[in-house]
Enzyme design. Structure first.
Site, PDB file in Angstrom:
ATOM      1  N   LYS A 164       0.848  -1.187   0.000  1.00  0.00           N
ATOM      2  CA  LYS A 164       0.000   0.000   0.000  1.00  0.00           C
ATOM      3  C   LYS A 164       0.874   1.225   0.000  1.00  0.00           C
ATOM      4  O   LYS A 164       1.824   1.321   0.785  1.00  0.00           O
ATOM      5  CB  LYS A 164      -0.885  -0.002   1.271  1.00  0.00           C
ATOM      6  CG  LYS A 164      -1.843   1.171   1.340  1.00  0.00           C
ATOM      7  CD  LYS A 164      -3.115   0.883   0.603  1.00  0.00           C
ATOM      8  CE  LYS A 164      -3.930   2.116   0.289  1.00  0.00           C
ATOM      9  NZ  LYS A 164      -3.477   2.849  -0.929  1.00  0.00           N
ATOM     10  N   GLN A 222       7.193   3.951   3.838  1.00  0.00           N
ATOM     11  CA  GLN A 222       5.795   3.511   3.877  1.00  0.00           C
ATOM     12  C   GLN A 222       5.616   2.237   4.713  1.00  0.00           C
ATOM     13  O   GLN A 222       4.583   2.043   5.345  1.00  0.00           O
ATOM     14  CB  GLN A 222       5.310   3.297   2.434  1.00  0.00           C
ATOM     15  CG  GLN A 222       3.805   3.382   2.270  1.00  0.00           C
ATOM     16  CD  GLN A 222       3.275   4.803   2.143  1.00  0.00           C
ATOM     17  OE1 GLN A 222       3.859   5.613   1.429  1.00  0.00           O
ATOM     18  NE2 GLN A 222       2.196   5.118   2.819  1.00  0.00           N
ATOM     19  N   LYS A 236       5.438   3.495   8.315  1.00  0.00           N
ATOM     20  CA  LYS A 236       4.249   4.335   8.470  1.00  0.00           C
ATOM     21  C   LYS A 236       2.996   3.465   8.518  1.00  0.00           C
ATOM     22  O   LYS A 236       2.140   3.605   9.396  1.00  0.00           O
ATOM     23  CB  LYS A 236       4.170   5.300   7.279  1.00  0.00           C
ATOM     24  CG  LYS A 236       3.001   6.251   7.347  1.00  0.00           C
ATOM     25  CD  LYS A 236       2.727   6.961   6.033  1.00  0.00           C
ATOM     26  CE  LYS A 236       3.910   7.641   5.409  1.00  0.00           C
ATOM     27  NZ  LYS A 236       3.529   8.676   4.430  1.00  0.00           N
ATOM     28  N   LYS A 283       5.355   1.777  -3.148  1.00  0.00           N
ATOM     29  CA  LYS A 283       5.269   3.133  -3.704  1.00  0.00           C
ATOM     30  C   LYS A 283       5.533   3.057  -5.191  1.00  0.00           C
ATOM     31  O   LYS A 283       6.208   2.141  -5.663  1.00  0.00           O
ATOM     32  CB  LYS A 283       6.327   4.026  -3.057  1.00  0.00           C
ATOM     33  CG  LYS A 283       6.022   5.498  -3.160  1.00  0.00           C
ATOM     34  CD  LYS A 283       5.149   5.942  -2.019  1.00  0.00           C
ATOM     35  CE  LYS A 283       4.693   7.369  -2.129  1.00  0.00           C
ATOM     36  NZ  LYS A 283       4.047   7.819  -0.874  1.00  0.00           N
ATOM     37  N   GLY A 294      -2.843   8.205  -4.298  1.00  0.00           N
ATOM     38  CA  GLY A 294      -2.193   9.430  -4.772  1.00  0.00           C
ATOM     39  C   GLY A 294      -0.966   9.783  -3.957  1.00  0.00           C
ATOM     40  O   GLY A 294      -0.692   9.211  -2.902  1.00  0.00           O
ATOM     41  N   ASP A 295      -0.209  10.722  -4.474  1.00  0.00           N
ATOM     42  CA  ASP A 295       0.898  11.371  -3.774  1.00  0.00           C
ATOM     43  C   ASP A 295       1.094  12.676  -4.556  1.00  0.00           C
ATOM     44  O   ASP A 295       0.171  13.112  -5.254  1.00  0.00           O
ATOM     45  CB  ASP A 295       2.159  10.471  -3.784  1.00  0.00           C
ATOM     46  CG  ASP A 295       3.215  10.908  -2.770  1.00  0.00           C
ATOM     47  OD1 ASP A 295       3.124  10.528  -1.605  1.00  0.00           O
ATOM     48  OD2 ASP A 295       4.147  11.665  -3.148  1.00  0.00           O
ATOM     49  N   THR A 312      -4.860  13.422   5.459  1.00  0.00           N
ATOM     50  CA  THR A 312      -3.442  13.611   5.818  1.00  0.00           C
ATOM     51  C   THR A 312      -3.272  14.893   6.637  1.00  0.00           C
ATOM     52  O   THR A 312      -2.619  14.901   7.689  1.00  0.00           O
ATOM     53  CB  THR A 312      -2.545  13.646   4.567  1.00  0.00           C
ATOM     54  OG1 THR A 312      -2.921  12.576   3.708  1.00  0.00           O
ATOM     55  CG2 THR A 312      -1.087  13.510   4.913  1.00  0.00           C
ATOM     56  N   ASN A 361      -2.807  19.180  -1.358  1.00  0.00           N
ATOM     57  CA  ASN A 361      -3.828  18.581  -0.511  1.00  0.00           C
ATOM     58  C   ASN A 361      -3.456  18.548   0.978  1.00  0.00           C
ATOM     59  O   ASN A 361      -4.267  18.883   1.840  1.00  0.00           O
ATOM     60  CB  ASN A 361      -4.060  17.167  -1.076  1.00  0.00           C
ATOM     61  CG  ASN A 361      -5.023  16.395  -0.255  1.00  0.00           C
ATOM     62  OD1 ASN A 361      -4.613  15.596   0.574  1.00  0.00           O
ATOM     63  ND2 ASN A 361      -6.294  16.635  -0.436  1.00  0.00           N
ATOM     64  N   SER A 370      -6.963   5.627   3.768  1.00  0.00           N
ATOM     65  CA  SER A 370      -6.951   4.754   2.583  1.00  0.00           C
ATOM     66  C   SER A 370      -7.291   3.321   2.994  1.00  0.00           C
ATOM     67  O   SER A 370      -8.043   2.629   2.309  1.00  0.00           O
ATOM     68  CB  SER A 370      -5.565   4.754   1.926  1.00  0.00           C
ATOM     69  OG  SER A 370      -5.432   5.845   1.053  1.00  0.00           O
TER      70      SER A 370
HETATM   71  N1  GLU Z   1       0.920   9.122  -0.543  1.00  0.00           N
HETATM   72  C1  GLU Z   1       0.401   9.043   0.781  1.00  0.00           C
HETATM   73  C2  GLU Z   1       1.511   8.702   1.758  1.00  0.00           C
HETATM   74  O1  GLU Z   1       2.628   9.131   1.571  1.00  0.00           O
HETATM   75  C3  GLU Z   1      -0.830   8.156   0.881  1.00  0.00           C
HETATM   76  C4  GLU Z   1      -0.651   6.731   0.441  1.00  0.00           C
HETATM   77  C5  GLU Z   1      -1.939   5.929   0.407  1.00  0.00           C
HETATM   78  O2  GLU Z   1      -2.995   6.459   0.731  1.00  0.00           O
HETATM   79  O3  GLU Z   1      -1.833   4.752   0.048  1.00  0.00           O
HETATM   80  O4  GLU Z   1       1.329   8.068   2.761  1.00  0.00           O
END
Ligand code: GLU
Length: 443
Positions: free
Chosen positions: A89, A110, A113, A125, A164-165, A208, A239, A375
């Protein structure tokens, strides 16, 4: 040499020209030193070697046709880093700076996190060096369709769920989703951050930024402080920055700056957020337009938000945007908390300086985890074929962010580093993932 030092040297040797990845991995591995030293099982099972080598790295050609009828080619990436605790994810970033080092750094972050959210999601990612800025809607659609023509075979609701990012918002997610559905004829939750009419979750857009403020509130409360009446400096105007600004204002703080890649605005009266939303979310314009209707505000080209005196700084733009000199200026001007909305916006030397000078410092992998947490809640809703109300999602988000803070803060204390939230986040994130990896054997 310690296990961590050995591994860092090995990483540097085997990943030349990947400075962002090495930087991210160094910070995490150094935090894990006391954990590694306390138990020989980690070295014996090669946990760091396995954790720093992605499960899979996919790189592909993305060919599309621009409005002049010319064929353009970009590079697409998806790094599936670790799925010990759930399907891969993590977001997709479309930005000219994207390369394998940046995607690996983001994918690595990630893992920890996502573990901190307490939800069942692994780390991944992806993205492309495509720049959506200045492109027509048709060009963005053509690019997204071509990108999905390859990506679709690598993802799935129980396999890998991108989102997204930077450079990937609602418009891009819509085009990507449409193409996945066209190719596979399946209506399933393979992306998050979807529109509300086709499986998106309420509060995902805000998550976020709001989550950052919930984390900040918890951190301030634990240290006898609050947001009420404080001056806040925010970087970015995407965002994350917009919804961080919104929640900070709701909680009684005054936000005085925002920026984009060309310049920054300082509004001593407090940022007029509806005006920023109109510029950024509707017109897709530049932040410089803010001063047209706000004559008392100042616009400056380049960077400079960290020079404005404030109580709290929230870097919400991109990696390495707050360096040592900025940290010194913030401290000189009396900042007492820095919480990251972006991924690794503070350079390691700047982060160290802030911590050494008594500033409460929240690393992004903890404080910006609200986006990916919601998410994961979107994935749950898709699996249930139900949607929850805004308040339901928002209150789960608050609980998750409070939970992250207490988990991070007690991990730091347990290893003798009270209030070092960097160490706490890395250790707490690691413990869950490594436990799952060790249970699942050598795979
Ligand atoms: N891009 C966001 C992050 O850095 C969200 C990633 C997601 O929702 O999968 O965590």
């Amino acid at each position: 040499m310690s296990y961590v030092e050995d591994q860092l040297n090995e990483l540097i040797r085997t990943n030349p020209n990947q400075p962002e990845f090495i930087e991210a991995a160094s910070v995490v591995l150094k935090s894990l030193e006391p954990v590694m030293e306390a138990d020989g099982k980690y070295r014996k099972s090669g946990i760091l070697e396995r954790l720093t080598e992605p499960d899979r790295q996919i790189r592909f050609r993305v060919a599309w046709t621009d409005d002049a009828g010319r064929v353009q080619v970009n590079r697409g990436y998806r790094v599936q880093f670790n799925n010990a605790i759930g399907p891969y994810k993590g977001g997709l970033r479309f930005h000219p700076s994207v390369n394998i080092s940046i995607i690996k750094f983001l994918g690595f972050e990630q893992i920890f996190k996502n573990s901190l959210t307490s939800l069942p999601i692994g780390g991944g990612k992806g993205g492309s060096d495509f720049d959506p800025k200045g492109k027509s809607d048709r060009e963005v659609m053509a690019f997204c369709q071509s990108f999905m023509n390859e990506l679709y075979r690598h993802i799935g609701p129980d396999v890998d769920v991108p989102a997204g990012d930077i450079g990937v918002g609602g418009r891009e997610i819509g085009y990507l989703y449409g193409q996945y559905k066209k190719i596979t004829n399946r209506y399933e939750g393979i992306l998050t951050g979807k529109g509300l009419s086709y499986g998106g979750s309420l509060a995902r857009t805000e998550a976020t930024g709001y989550g950052l403020l919930y984390f900040l509130e918890a951190m301030l409360k634990a240290n006898g402080k609050s947001l009420e009446g404080k001056t806040v400096v925010i970087s970015g105007s995407g965002n994350v920055a917009i919804y961080a600004c919104e929640k900070a204002q709701q909680l009684g703080a005054k936000v005085v700056t925002l920026c984009d890649s060309t310049g920054w605005v300082y509004d001593p009266d407090g940022i007029d957020l509806p005006a920023v939303k109109e510029i950024k979310e509707i017109r897709r314009g530049r932040i410089s337009e803010y001063t047209k209707d706000h004559a008392h505000a100042q616009y400056h080209d380049g960077r400079g938000v960290w020079s404005i005196p404030c109580d709290i700084a929230l870097p919400c733009a991109t990696q390495n945007e707050l360096g040592l000199e900025d940290a010194k200026e913030l401290v000189k001007n009396g900042v007492f908390a820095v919480a990251e909305g972006a991924n690794m916006p503070t350079t390691p030397d700047a982060a160290k300086y802030l911590q050494e000078n008594g500033v409460l410092y929240a690393p992004g992998k903890a404080s910006n985890a609200g986006g990916v947490a919601v998410s994961a809640l979107e994935m749950s809703q898709n699996s249930q074929r139900l949607s929850w109300t805004f308040d339901e999602v928002d209150s789960k988000l608050q609980q998750i962010m409070n939970g992250i803070f207490s988990n991070v803060s007690s991990a730091a204390e347990k290893y003798g580093m009270a209030k070092n939230y960097v160490a706490g986040a890395n250790i707490a994130g690691f413990l869950k993932v490594s436990d799952a990896m060790l249970s699942q054997g050598i795979v």
